[in-house]
Design an enzyme around this catalytic site. Sequence first.
Site, PDB file in Angstrom:
ATOM      1  N   LYS A  38       0.811  -1.218   0.000  1.00 24.29           N
ATOM      2  CA  LYS A  38       0.000   0.000   0.000  1.00 24.29           C
ATOM      3  C   LYS A  38       0.848   1.272   0.000  1.00 24.29           C
ATOM      4  O   LYS A  38       0.590   2.199  -0.781  1.00 24.29           O
ATOM      5  CB  LYS A  38      -0.925  -0.040   1.222  1.00 24.29           C
ATOM      6  CG  LYS A  38      -1.686   1.237   1.514  1.00 24.29           C
ATOM      7  CD  LYS A  38      -2.707   0.991   2.597  1.00 24.29           C
ATOM      8  CE  LYS A  38      -2.094   0.515   3.888  1.00 24.29           C
ATOM      9  NZ  LYS A  38      -1.367   1.586   4.595  1.00 24.29           N
ATOM     10  N   THR A  39       1.847   1.333   0.878  1.00 21.23           N
ATOM     11  CA  THR A  39       2.678   2.537   0.966  1.00 21.23           C
ATOM     12  C   THR A  39       3.409   2.794  -0.345  1.00 21.23           C
ATOM     13  O   THR A  39       3.545   3.938  -0.787  1.00 21.23           O
ATOM     14  CB  THR A  39       3.697   2.403   2.116  1.00 21.23           C
ATOM     15  OG1 THR A  39       2.989   2.181   3.336  1.00 21.23           O
ATOM     16  CG2 THR A  39       4.538   3.661   2.237  1.00 21.23           C
ATOM     17  N   ASP A 221      -4.534   7.802   3.462  1.00 21.90           N
ATOM     18  CA  ASP A 221      -4.197   6.432   3.826  1.00 21.90           C
ATOM     19  C   ASP A 221      -5.040   6.009   5.028  1.00 21.90           C
ATOM     20  O   ASP A 221      -5.502   6.849   5.803  1.00 21.90           O
ATOM     21  CB  ASP A 221      -2.702   6.361   4.163  1.00 21.90           C
ATOM     22  CG  ASP A 221      -2.215   4.936   4.334  1.00 21.90           C
ATOM     23  OD1 ASP A 221      -2.926   4.008   3.888  1.00 21.90           O
ATOM     24  OD2 ASP A 221      -1.124   4.749   4.899  1.00 21.90           O
ATOM     25  N   GLU A 222      -5.230   4.720   5.209  1.00 14.90           N
ATOM     26  CA  GLU A 222      -5.991   4.176   6.346  1.00 14.90           C
ATOM     27  C   GLU A 222      -7.375   4.821   6.443  1.00 14.90           C
ATOM     28  O   GLU A 222      -7.835   5.214   7.523  1.00 14.90           O
ATOM     29  CB  GLU A 222      -5.217   4.372   7.663  1.00 14.90           C
ATOM     30  CG  GLU A 222      -3.791   3.861   7.648  1.00 14.90           C
ATOM     31  CD  GLU A 222      -3.680   2.347   7.622  1.00 14.90           C
ATOM     32  OE1 GLU A 222      -4.714   1.681   7.540  1.00 14.90           O
ATOM     33  OE2 GLU A 222      -2.554   1.833   7.680  1.00 14.90           O
ATOM     34  N   GLN A 252      -9.067  -4.014   8.488  1.00 17.03           N
ATOM     35  CA  GLN A 252      -8.094  -3.490   9.441  1.00 17.03           C
ATOM     36  C   GLN A 252      -8.612  -2.240  10.159  1.00 17.03           C
ATOM     37  O   GLN A 252      -7.830  -1.430  10.650  1.00 17.03           O
ATOM     38  CB  GLN A 252      -6.772  -3.188   8.730  1.00 17.03           C
ATOM     39  CG  GLN A 252      -6.128  -4.423   8.127  1.00 17.03           C
ATOM     40  CD  GLN A 252      -4.777  -4.156   7.512  1.00 17.03           C
ATOM     41  OE1 GLN A 252      -3.797  -3.873   8.203  1.00 17.03           O
ATOM     42  NE2 GLN A 252      -4.713  -4.229   6.194  1.00 17.03           N
ATOM     43  N   ARG A 602       0.977  -9.025  10.933  1.00 12.68           N
ATOM     44  CA  ARG A 602       2.256  -8.326  11.114  1.00 12.68           C
ATOM     45  C   ARG A 602       3.422  -9.315  10.982  1.00 12.68           C
ATOM     46  O   ARG A 602       4.561  -8.906  10.787  1.00 12.68           O
ATOM     47  CB  ARG A 602       2.358  -7.676  12.508  1.00 12.68           C
ATOM     48  CG  ARG A 602       1.322  -6.624  12.900  1.00 12.68           C
ATOM     49  CD  ARG A 602       1.115  -5.556  11.881  1.00 12.68           C
ATOM     50  NE  ARG A 602      -0.004  -5.892  11.008  1.00 12.68           N
ATOM     51  CZ  ARG A 602      -0.266  -5.282   9.863  1.00 12.68           C
ATOM     52  NH1 ARG A 602       0.539  -4.333   9.424  1.00 12.68           N
ATOM     53  NH2 ARG A 602      -1.301  -5.636   9.127  1.00 12.68           N
TER      54      ARG A 602
END
Length: 724
Positions: A38-39, A221-222, A252, A602
Site C-alpha cells: 500500500k505505501t 491512507d488508512e 483493518q 504483522r
Amino acid sequence: MTDRITESLLSGLTEPQAEAVRHTDGPLLVLAGAGAGKTRVITRRAAYLAATVTKPWNVLAITFTNKAANEMGERIAAMGFGRDMTVCTFHALCAKLLRIHHDHANLPGDFTIFDVADQRKVLKEAIARAQLATDQWSPAKVQGVISNAKNAMVTAAMYAENATDWGERTISRIYSAYEAILAEQHGLDFDDLLLKLALLLRRDEPLRHKIEDRYTHVLIDEYQDTNMAQYEIARLITERAGNLCATGDPDQSIYGWRGADIKNILRFEEDYPNAQVVRLEQNYRSTQRILAAASRLIEHNVNRKDKSLWTENQPGAQVRTVSVEDAEDEAHFIAHEIAKCHAEGKSLADIAVFYRLNALSRTIEEALIQAGVPYQVARGTEFYNRKEIKDVLAYTRVLLNPRDEVSLTRTINTPARGIGKTTIDRLIDHARATGKPLFEVLEEPAQVSTLKAAALKRVTAFAGLLQILQPLINASPREGLEQLISQSGIQAELGKLAEHDPEPAQNVEELISAASTYEEIHPESTLRDWLEYTSLLGDVDAVEEENGKVTLMTLHAAKGLEFTRVYMIALEDGVLPFSRDAYDPQYDEEEERRLCFVGMTRAKELLTLSHADYRMVRGVSERKTRSHFLDELPSEEIQRVDAAGGSADNNRRRRRVGAELPHDIDRWEIGSLVRHPEYDLGKVMWLRPAGAQTRVHVRFQCGHEQTFLLAYADLQRVDWDEID
C-alpha cells in the site's frame, strides 16, 4: 523527460498497483489488503501526480501516524518530488491550517495543544466549576465522552441541547466548563484540531475554496480509520475537484472505540458513484500459512469488502497455538525462546510481542529482564509523560502561550525556588477575583496583598526569568532547548540528582537529541515548530528499528509494522476478544476479530498465539477460557503446543505470581549491600520506589551491573557487619 519519469514510477508494479498509480482524475478507492504494498502505491501515485497533471505543492497525502508520514515523505523525496509536497497526519494538517488561519477560526495564534494528562487537569477544574466531585465524575471517563462527542462533531452547545437524561445534562455542564477553561488558557485538545477545522471549512466557503485550490489532489491512507470529523474534512477539501484517493482495508478498521467509522470506507462508492475501485490482494509480507490462517479468521466478519488475499511467498511453518497454565508460564516460555534466538545471533529487532491491554506487558517484561533480553516498550507518549520531560516541555509551552495555566503552575516552582502551594493558591485566587490571566498576575505580584515579602521577591524573580527565556521560542530546536534547560535551572538540578539516579538527566539529553534530529530534517525549524511536532506524537512513533531489542506493544500500536517473529499473548475470551462483561455496550466482536487479524498479519515468517488457563485480574487469579477466535482458524495450518507443565520450575514461578517487596524494604537505600545467587555481593546504586514496580540498580563486585524489578529479583539485603 516526463515519459522517462512516469515509466520509472510504474516500473516493478503489478497491474493493479500500476492501475492505482495511473489514475489521476476523479475519486479512487484502493482496497489494499494487509502487506499488499500500500505505501509503495501511495508514494508512487503522489509522485506520478506531481510529474503529470499537477505540481508537488498541489498534492496532499494524509496518514495516521508521524512514523508513516515520515516514511512516505522520505520515499517521495527519494523520487525527486518531495519538495513542497505536503505529507502529514490529519492532526498535523489541522494544526497547521488552524495556526495559519486562526483568525478565521476565532482562535488565538499562540494556542497550545494539551496532552491527555493536561486535559485531565483541566477537566478536574471543570468538574469543580460545575460544582461536582471528581470521586463521582471521573475525569478519565468524562474525557472519553467529550472526545467521542467532538469526533462526532458534537459541540458543547449541541451536547447540552440534545441531553436527554440527568447524566447527560450533568456531563454537558462539565463539557461547557471544560471548553471555557480551554478558551481562557488558549488551549486546544487533540480532538479540537479536527473539530474546529471541520467546522471552519463548513462555514467559511472562501477559505475552503482557497484550501481546495492549494490541494487539488488529496490522498488519504488508512481511510477505514477516519471518524466523522476527518471524513468531513476530506469531503470538503475535495468537493469541487473530486480528486480524492482513499486507500484502506475494512478488515483493518480497529479504532471504533475512539470514533472511527468503518462505514466511511464501506459506503465510499455510494458517496462517489463515479469512483474507480482497485483491489490490491497480493501479500508480500507473510508466509502462505500465516496468511491462510488470518484470512480464515477474518472471513467470519460480515461488515467487510470481498477480497482474496494471496501470496507467492513460501508456505512457511505452521502457526502455533500455545496453551500455558498461567501468565508466568506464558512469559517464561516466550522469554526462553527469544533468549535462544538471541544466543543464536538472530536479530532481536525482528521479534515482537503483542497484547490487547498494556497491563499484560508486566509479566513479559519481568521474564525478559530475568533472561537478560533487551527490549523496548512502544509507549512513545510515556517518554513525554516522564516528570523531567514534562517539566521542560511545560517551559516551552509557557513561552509560546503564557495563558497556559497548566504549564505555568508546573514551571513556577520547577526546579524548587521556594514558591510553595500556598503562594500559588493566592496567585490563582487573585487571578480569579480580578478576572486576569495568571501570567498577568505574575507580572505584577505586588498587587496580590496576601503575598509575603519573601514570596513576592521569588515570584518577581520567576516572572523575570520567563521574560529572559521568551526569545528562545523562536530559536532553533536544539539551541532553544539547551538554553532553556540551562537558564531555567533544570540542568543544575538534574546534575545534583545524577550521582544517585542518572536516568532523569539521561532522559533530558535524549529529548535534546530528539530536537536535534527534528532540526536536521527541518533545517529552518524553530523551537515553536518542534513543540507542535512533539504534541502530536503517538506510541508507534517511538519504536526504534534495528536497535537490537525485542519490541513489546499493544495490538493497536502494531498497525502498519512488520516483524519476522511475532508472539500474540492472552488469546482468551474477555481479553481477546476484549469485553468487560457479557453485556458490555461497547463490545464489538467484529472489531476485536479485525484487531486479531491485524496482529497476525504483522508476522512475516513465524507466528505464535498463546493462551493461559489462569490469569491474574486485579490481583485475583481467574480461570480463563481460550479465545473462540482460535477455534476459527484452519486446523490444517495450526500446530497446537501444550506448555502447561507441572515442573518444579513452573511451580516456583507460580509461587512468585504474588511476589512482594522485601519485608525490610524500609531499610533499602542507596549504598545498601545485597546478595544475588549468581552475582554474589553488590551495592545498590539507585532505587526507584513505585510499589510493586519498584526498580533497583545494583553494581556487583564481579563487575556486573543490572537493573531489577525488586519484587521479582533474587536479591537479599545484607548488613555490612555480616561480611567478613
